[in-house]
Scaffold this active site. Structure first.
Site, short mmCIF file in Angstrom:
data_model
loop_
_atom_site.label_atom_id
_atom_site.label_comp_id
_atom_site.label_asym_id
_atom_site.label_seq_id
_atom_site.Cartn_x
_atom_site.Cartn_y
_atom_site.Cartn_z
N LYS A 1 -2.89 6.44 1.26
CA LYS A 1 -2.78 6.80 2.68
C LYS A 1 -1.86 8.02 2.78
CE LYS A 1 -2.47 4.44 7.15
NZ LYS A 1 -3.85 4.53 7.61
N ARG B 1 0.83 -1.21 0.00
CA ARG B 1 0.00 0.00 0.00
C ARG B 1 0.87 1.26 0.00
NH1 ARG B 1 -4.30 0.52 4.71
NH2 ARG B 1 -2.40 0.93 5.89
#
Lengths: 280, 280
Positions: free
Chosen positions: B145, B51
């Site tokens: 993120k 991620r």
């Protein structure tokens, strides 16, 4: 080497550092202002100060720095004649990273630095900007001048790759603003049109001057959203910002705006806005 | 005093500082990961690493730090047994503030620190969370993120003022996620429902484990948006995140969910998820 102001102290720029636990760094809980500097004076301060206070309230930052003497001395120490002065206020250095506001409260982190630049003699004022339209995917609270600027950075990178100067952002079928400035058209009827100041766009300080000058020039001014089709059909288009003042747009998505050259009304707005700044 | 890792060096936390020209600070051009630590080991690293790479690509940050040995040594130096390890990568310290990516490119700023906390013995796992619904006004690129977290900070402050534990965010009539975790219901038919992983929500690492355990338990799992009405009618509701693992929701906008006590499926999901982490 520049002198930077940090939390009450003037320091060399290489020593101006903030903690890795600063809430501006961890959470983007941070606001800023950029003020034009001409002839060694910073301009429009009351408007910037008022907006800074509104931005801090939204971002839940409490600080009562008296910026005017700080910026005055910073400009003097750096011998800045023309350019910008930048200030940033973050929610401060927390004892540890955590979403909730620290309890007890912590002092804000306060930063200011100067940037020498030629605001008046900008070649883009002569050539005009070539821009592209992109979707506006930013957060919805854009009337605050916060450092939630990643989308603007991404768009600037895309426009450079596309070989153009900037992007104007489109949401729900209307133009909101440019990546880091306000967006305007002189429409097919000669009316100055710009998105109303609401949560969708930043209430630009330069915009206040531009609208006032436009009325002096006898232009009708409408604060309403305009569509990409209205932009393509416009006589002129331009953007305004504290660092760029007023800059004409000559091409959008490869199509010329008006004659494809900077428009006469835009040129007159820029001329008069510069005069207004110099008179301060 | 903690030891913090900064750009390749272990330093005391009070000396861990970044420049006021860091693009993470000026523009929020910055991404992060939070990884749970149990028994001195950090968990789920391959998912966090994958991620992180996707987040960096979106935010146009280039860095090839080999984090696994860094985090391992950081945890050892701090004697961390249980808690979290946090890492943040920014677009680096620019020579000056400007929207365009610096040319030539500059190195990323890399930060990591530990946070001791009791992940397992969390009283909220027993009492459950009381939450409120709020509009989701964040930017549209939430699968990355990034540190565009001001809205989450604002919501956390509002929920504290409202005397509740968290907010779940609603956009276009459906629940997207919690302020800093994923949101789920066990609906009236016993189906586990959560917003699909698209640009609207973060692809949570904990979520991967939760969905897999739910299938082991024989639950039907539907990745689709759910409405506030479905939430109010749900048998159970819960959130998941790296720092909170799985936490039951017992009340929304003052109305009880299910029996108004933590649900049995949520409790079993938490138990099995903890076992999964401990087995790593």
């Amino acid at each position: 080497m520049r002198t930077v102001w940090l939390n009450g102290t003037f320091v060399p720029e290489t020593e101006a550092k903030v903690s890795v636990f600063d809430r501006g760094l961890n959470f983007g809980q941070s606001v800023y202002e950029v003020t034009p500097v001409l002839d060694g004076h910073f301009c429009n301060w009351p408007h910037h100060q008022a907006r800074l206070e509104r931005s801090m309230a939204l971002a839940r930052i409490v600080d009562d720095t008296d910026w005017q003497p700080v910026l005055t001395e910073l400009i003097a120490r750096n011998g800045l004649v023309e350019g910008r002065v930048y200030l940033q206020v973050t929610a401060g250095e927390a004892p540890d990273r955590a979403f909730p506001l620290p309890d007890p409260a912590i002092p804000a982190t306060r930063i200011a630095f100067t940037q020498a630049d030629r605001l008046l003699d900008n070649p883009l004022a002569e050539t005009g900007l070539r821009i592209v339209l992109r979707p506006d995917l930013r957060w919805q609270l854009r009337s605050a001048k916060t450092t939630q600027l990643l989308y603007a950075v991404m768009m600037k990178a895309e426009t450079r790759e596309a070989g153009v100067d900037d992007a104007w952002l489109v949401e729900n079928g209307v133009v909101t603003e440019a990546t880091s400035s306000n967006a305007y058209i002189i429409d097919a009827h000669g009316v100055l049109v710009s998105h109303p100041v609401d949560s969708g766009v930043l209430p630009g300080v330069t915009r206040i001057g531009v609208a006032s000058i436009a009325r002096e020039l006898g232009l009708a001014v409408e604060e309403r959203p305009f569509t990409p089709d209205e932009l393509f059909a416009a006589r002129e288009a331009f953007s305004s910002g504290a660092g760029t003042l007023v800059l004409p747009v000559v091409e959008v998505d490869g199509r010329p705006i008006g004659s494809g050259a900077p428009g006469p009304i835009t040129a007159e707005l820029r001329r008069r806005y510069v005069a207004l700044l110099k008179a301060q």
